[in-house]
Structures are given as structure tokens and as C-alpha cells.
Design a protein around this motif. Sequence first.
Motif, PDB file in Angstrom:
ATOM      1  N   SER A 187     -15.291  65.100  24.137  1.00 17.87           N
ATOM      2  CA  SER A 187     -15.009  66.500  24.473  1.00 17.87           C
ATOM      3  C   SER A 187     -16.295  67.321  24.515  1.00 17.87           C
ATOM      4  O   SER A 187     -17.197  67.139  23.688  1.00 17.87           O
ATOM      5  CB  SER A 187     -14.063  67.110  23.430  1.00 17.87           C
ATOM      6  N   CYS A 188     -16.370  68.214  25.480  1.00 16.42           N
ATOM      7  CA  CYS A 188     -17.483  69.175  25.601  1.00 16.42           C
ATOM      8  C   CYS A 188     -18.838  68.498  25.797  1.00 16.42           C
ATOM      9  O   CYS A 188     -19.885  69.088  25.480  1.00 16.42           O
ATOM     10  CB  CYS A 188     -17.565  70.095  24.383  1.00 16.42           C
ATOM     11  N   THR A 189     -18.846  67.283  26.314  1.00 15.70           N
ATOM     12  CA  THR A 189     -20.115  66.574  26.501  1.00 15.70           C
ATOM     13  C   THR A 189     -21.082  67.386  27.354  1.00 15.70           C
ATOM     14  O   THR A 189     -20.742  67.830  28.449  1.00 15.70           O
ATOM     15  CB  THR A 189     -19.865  65.211  27.174  1.00 15.70           C
ATOM     16  N   GLY A 190     -22.295  67.593  26.838  1.00 12.27           N
ATOM     17  CA  GLY A 190     -23.333  68.301  27.571  1.00 12.27           C
ATOM     18  C   GLY A 190     -23.129  69.792  27.688  1.00 12.27           C
ATOM     19  O   GLY A 190     -23.864  70.459  28.421  1.00 12.27           O
ATOM     20  N   ASN A 191     -22.163  70.344  26.967  1.00  9.07           N
ATOM     21  CA  ASN A 191     -21.856  71.776  27.048  1.00  9.07           C
ATOM     22  C   ASN A 191     -21.795  72.398  25.657  1.00  9.07           C
ATOM     23  O   ASN A 191     -21.729  71.692  24.650  1.00  9.07           O
ATOM     24  CB  ASN A 191     -20.513  71.990  27.751  1.00  9.07           C
ATOM     25  N   PHE A 192     -21.792  73.722  25.618  1.00  9.15           N
ATOM     26  CA  PHE A 192     -21.528  74.398  24.355  1.00  9.15           C
ATOM     27  C   PHE A 192     -20.080  74.112  23.954  1.00  9.15           C
ATOM     28  O   PHE A 192     -19.181  74.068  24.794  1.00  9.15           O
ATOM     29  CB  PHE A 192     -21.742  75.907  24.504  1.00  9.15           C
ATOM     30  N   TRP A 193     -19.862  73.925  22.657  1.00  7.00           N
ATOM     31  CA  TRP A 193     -18.532  73.520  22.202  1.00  7.00           C
ATOM     32  C   TRP A 193     -17.536  74.670  22.260  1.00  7.00           C
ATOM     33  O   TRP A 193     -17.881  75.823  21.974  1.00  7.00           O
ATOM     34  CB  TRP A 193     -18.609  73.009  20.763  1.00  7.00           C
ATOM     35  N   ASN A 194     -16.295  74.321  22.584  1.00  2.06           N
ATOM     36  CA  ASN A 194     -15.235  75.319  22.512  1.00  2.06           C
ATOM     37  C   ASN A 194     -14.740  75.437  21.071  1.00  2.06           C
ATOM     38  O   ASN A 194     -15.141  74.666  20.186  1.00  2.06           O
ATOM     39  CB  ASN A 194     -14.094  74.980  23.473  1.00  2.06           C
ATOM     40  N   ASP A 195     -13.850  76.371  20.838  1.00  2.00           N
ATOM     41  CA  ASP A 195     -13.385  76.661  19.485  1.00  2.00           C
ATOM     42  C   ASP A 195     -12.676  75.456  18.864  1.00  2.00           C
ATOM     43  O   ASP A 195     -12.882  75.149  17.678  1.00  2.00           O
ATOM     44  CB  ASP A 195     -12.453  77.875  19.499  1.00  2.00           C
ATOM     45  N   ASP A 196     -11.857  74.769  19.648  1.00  2.00           N
ATOM     46  CA  ASP A 196     -11.093  73.633  19.113  1.00  2.00           C
ATOM     47  C   ASP A 196     -12.009  72.521  18.632  1.00  2.00           C
ATOM     48  O   ASP A 196     -11.820  71.969  17.540  1.00  2.00           O
ATOM     49  CB  ASP A 196     -10.128  73.095  20.177  1.00  2.00           C
ATOM     50  N   TYR A 197     -13.004  72.194  19.443  1.00  2.00           N
ATOM     51  CA  TYR A 197     -13.875  71.084  19.034  1.00  2.00           C
ATOM     52  C   TYR A 197     -14.761  71.489  17.861  1.00  2.00           C
ATOM     53  O   TYR A 197     -14.968  70.701  16.930  1.00  2.00           O
ATOM     54  CB  TYR A 197     -14.737  70.598  20.198  1.00  2.00           C
ATOM     55  N   ALA A 198     -15.271  72.701  17.886  1.00  2.00           N
ATOM     56  CA  ALA A 198     -16.102  73.177  16.772  1.00  2.00           C
ATOM     57  C   ALA A 198     -15.306  73.153  15.471  1.00  2.00           C
ATOM     58  O   ALA A 198     -15.824  72.754  14.414  1.00  2.00           O
ATOM     59  CB  ALA A 198     -16.614  74.585  17.066  1.00  2.00           C
ATOM     60  N   SER A 199     -14.058  73.568  15.536  1.00  2.00           N
ATOM     61  CA  SER A 199     -13.199  73.572  14.350  1.00  2.00           C
ATOM     62  C   SER A 199     -12.948  72.151  13.851  1.00  2.00           C
ATOM     63  O   SER A 199     -12.946  71.897  12.640  1.00  2.00           O
ATOM     64  CB  SER A 199     -11.872  74.259  14.685  1.00  2.00           C
ATOM     65  N   ALA A 200     -12.773  71.198  14.785  1.00  2.00           N
ATOM     66  CA  ALA A 200     -12.544  69.804  14.406  1.00  2.00           C
ATOM     67  C   ALA A 200     -13.761  69.221  13.689  1.00  2.00           C
ATOM     68  O   ALA A 200     -13.632  68.504  12.687  1.00  2.00           O
ATOM     69  CB  ALA A 200     -12.202  68.975  15.641  1.00  2.00           C
ATOM     70  N   VAL A 201     -14.956  69.525  14.185  1.00  2.00           N
ATOM     71  CA  VAL A 201     -16.180  69.029  13.544  1.00  2.00           C
ATOM     72  C   VAL A 201     -16.330  69.643  12.158  1.00  2.00           C
ATOM     73  O   VAL A 201     -16.671  68.958  11.182  1.00  2.00           O
ATOM     74  CB  VAL A 201     -17.422  69.339  14.415  1.00  2.00           C
ATOM     75  N   GLU A 202     -16.072  70.931  12.047  1.00  2.00           N
ATOM     76  CA  GLU A 202     -16.187  71.609  10.752  1.00  2.00           C
ATOM     77  C   GLU A 202     -15.264  70.975   9.713  1.00  2.00           C
ATOM     78  O   GLU A 202     -15.646  70.770   8.549  1.00  2.00           O
ATOM     79  CB  GLU A 202     -15.861  73.090  10.902  1.00  2.00           C
TER      80      GLU A 202
END
Length: 465
Positions: free
Chosen positions: A281-296
Motif C-alpha cells: 500500500s502507498c508504495t512510493g507515495n506519502f502514506w494515507n491515514d489508514d496505512y499510517a495508523s496500521a504502522v503505528e
Amino acid sequence: MSDFAETQDIFNQYTEESQGNNKTASIVDFKMVTFSLSGKDYAIDIMYVKEIAKAGRFTYVPNTLPFVLGVYNLRGDIIPILDLRLFFNIDVPERDDNKMENLLILTLGDQTFGVVVDKIDKVVGVQKSTIQPPHPLFGDINIKYIYGVVESGKNLYVLLDIERIFGSKASAESAAQKRIAESDIRAVEEKIAAPVASVEKSASVQPKSPEAPVVEESPAVQPKQDVTFVAESLKNYKKFNISSINESWVMHRFKEWTESGKGQIQNEAEAQEFLSPFYSSCTGNFWNDDYASAVEKILPDNHAKQIMVWNPGCGGGQESFSLACVLAKRYPGAKIRIYAQDTDLLAVSNAPLMSVPSSLKGTWMAPYLAEKANGECTFKQDIKDSVMFEYHDCKNTNALPMVDLIFTRDMLSFIDDESLDGVVADFQEKMKGNAVIIVGENENLSSGFGFGENTVGSLTAYTKE
């Protein structure tokens, strides 16, 4: 003399020389711009040279590599300036800020950048057939950066491989046009061939009705040949290497591919189509809220005062800055240090200079952004300072400190078999006791590498067992 006039003067010099010697001109099929580094003669294919210039007082950019001198305003375009002498570890006299440097302005694809050399000489025309293979004795630089050597007049020139130096990803794909060994995909072949062989064996022991027509069955080896060819094509066109890390995904994708009526991969576009569902997800781009939340959520508790992170395969840096923002949110009292590395020299050189789209002001990143006087956005200084972009190939020895997190999505699938075990072993060696690794969403480190795993939602973090 202006930059443009000086460029024209050199190019005109070559034209005059050519007109004065028609015999030479008739056989010239390769032109190069020659220059010197530490008293030795080098050259670059003229097709990469946009112009030459003299400039100084480059604008310093913090947190960049030692050979990045800064940026330069080239008639309204801000371009990075790299010192070839520092890149090749050639001794450079102490720099005088008031001294004008000799610049070659190069273009590679859609990138424009300047390189500093000692002295720019002239344009030389030669026969391409006279270019000899590279040899380490001809220069003070790594042989992999040398395209060849060629003699002209009384000079022997070391011809640099610009694609290899500044466009390493593309050159690596070109260099990878080799036939894959059968052993590279033996595990995948066996998993595909075994069910087919089982079905064939079952069919052979079933009583056959004498009235039933005899149907010639396809050889069981056919699917095996198909996946072999797909694996060869993926490696040739995209440098994608099938291993235990991605075997499960490849098996599933190959089944989808064949069931949709597709077979052999004939070109790069088809290879990209096959791999399109692979990337995270979000490869090569700034992360969206869903992916950032998943990493956190998947990051472990850590009360250290400093969080050390290794981010090999950082690309253009959008994900590195996204990761820096997530870490700042997850560990608010800690100092974050991210070593973001890639073999794309231009990508890591340009990453600290990237513009931040104003659309991010309304996202989860808002607390980590600052607005400039002209209304444009940038990352706050503590976020910028937390990421150190470096030119490095993780297949080589890496003198990093012990780290709390290794973040390397999708990259391991593009490392050759000979290097993969060494890279993973280096990961294990660099991990602190409570450190985790996050790889691509379709990559798996738990099989054959001795990692434990912790899955939260769609993400998995791997730990040392």
C-alpha cells in the motif's frame, strides 16, 4: 564568457576540428565531453551533457550526503550539485566558497543535475568500435562505474558509465538480462508439479471404459515449464527474484494469471502487469491515514531516548518522511534517527529537497507540516533532521549502529539469490533484542530465516527468535 557561450565554444571547437579532417569525420560515430579529475583524463557521452557552466556558492542543504555540495539555480530550475571527486573518494583541496567550479550539467531521463570536475577539456569524436572494455588500472574509481577506455590523440580516456553511476536502478535491470538458473525456482516448480503429478497418477489407476475415447493428456511438465518461463521473464524484465520470501504470493498470482487465460510473459509491460498486485500500500507515495495508523499500531513499545531506524530501498523519500511522522507520533519523547538508503543516486540526492503538496495539510500529517512565507508546505525541521538519506547498496557491508526498526517494504524480492541470505543475516546482526522488521505486505520472513512474527491487521512485524 557566459555559460551558454562557453558551451557553444567547446561544441564549435569540435565542429571545426571535424571539418578540418573529413576522413576522421566520416568515421566518427561517438562523441564525448572530456575532463580531468585529479590529473587523469575522463569522458562522458555527449548525449548526457546539456551544457557546461561555471558556478560557486551553492546553497547548502542539511542532512545530505558528503558529495552533495548543495543546489544551484540554473535559469530558474533548482538542481542538485554533486562533486564527482568526493563521490569517487578522490582527494579534493580545501574548498574556497568564492571559487568558481567547473560544472557539467547532465540530463538523465527527466532529471537534471550538475557535477563538479577539475577541468573541462573539449569534445572528442571517436569510432565507437575503438572503445575498449574497462580495466581497473585505468582509473582511481570502481570498475563498475566505467563504460570503457578509448584512446584519442595522445590521451587515453576513461569513459564513465552515467547510467550506472546516476541511474543505478535502470542499469541494474539492464545488467540483469541473464537466464535464470533452474535451481532458483526449484521450490516453486515442485509445488506446482506435485499436484499435477498426483492427479496424473490417480488417473492412471482408474479403470477406463473401453467405449471411452482415448484423449491424449498434456504432459505434467507443462505447468512447470510455464512457471519457469514466467520466473525468467520477471527476473529479466523487472529483476524480481522468486524465493521463499515471496513464494506464496507467486504461487497464488501464477494461478490467477493462468486462469485468466494468460501464459508466457513476453515484454516488460506484461511483467509489470503480473507484479502490479505485489507492491505494498502507498508504495512510493506519502502514506494515507489508514496505512499510517496500521504502522503505528504494529510498532512495539519502546522507551528508549533515541529510536534508530534502517530504511533500505527508500526510493524518492516520500515513505521515509511518512515513517518519520509516524515514529514522532508513536514515540513522542524520543529522538528519531532514520538511515534512508537507496542505490538510486539521484533519488537520495533529491529527497531532502522534495516539495510537499499542500493537499497534505488536511491529512494526518498536518501536525508535522509547516507553511512557508509563499504559502507552500514543508516538513517541520525536526522531521527533516530525523531522516538521513544515503547512497548505499544493502548488499554491501553497512557500518550502521544497532537499530530498533528495519523498514524495507518489497525490496527483498528484488535481491538476487547469492546476496539475499547475506542481506537478511545483516538485518539480524543489526537488530536490537526488541527490534522488529517490517517488509512488504506480500513478503514473508518467517519461513527459513528464523524470525518470529506478530500480525496486527494487515501488517506483520518480524522479531528475532
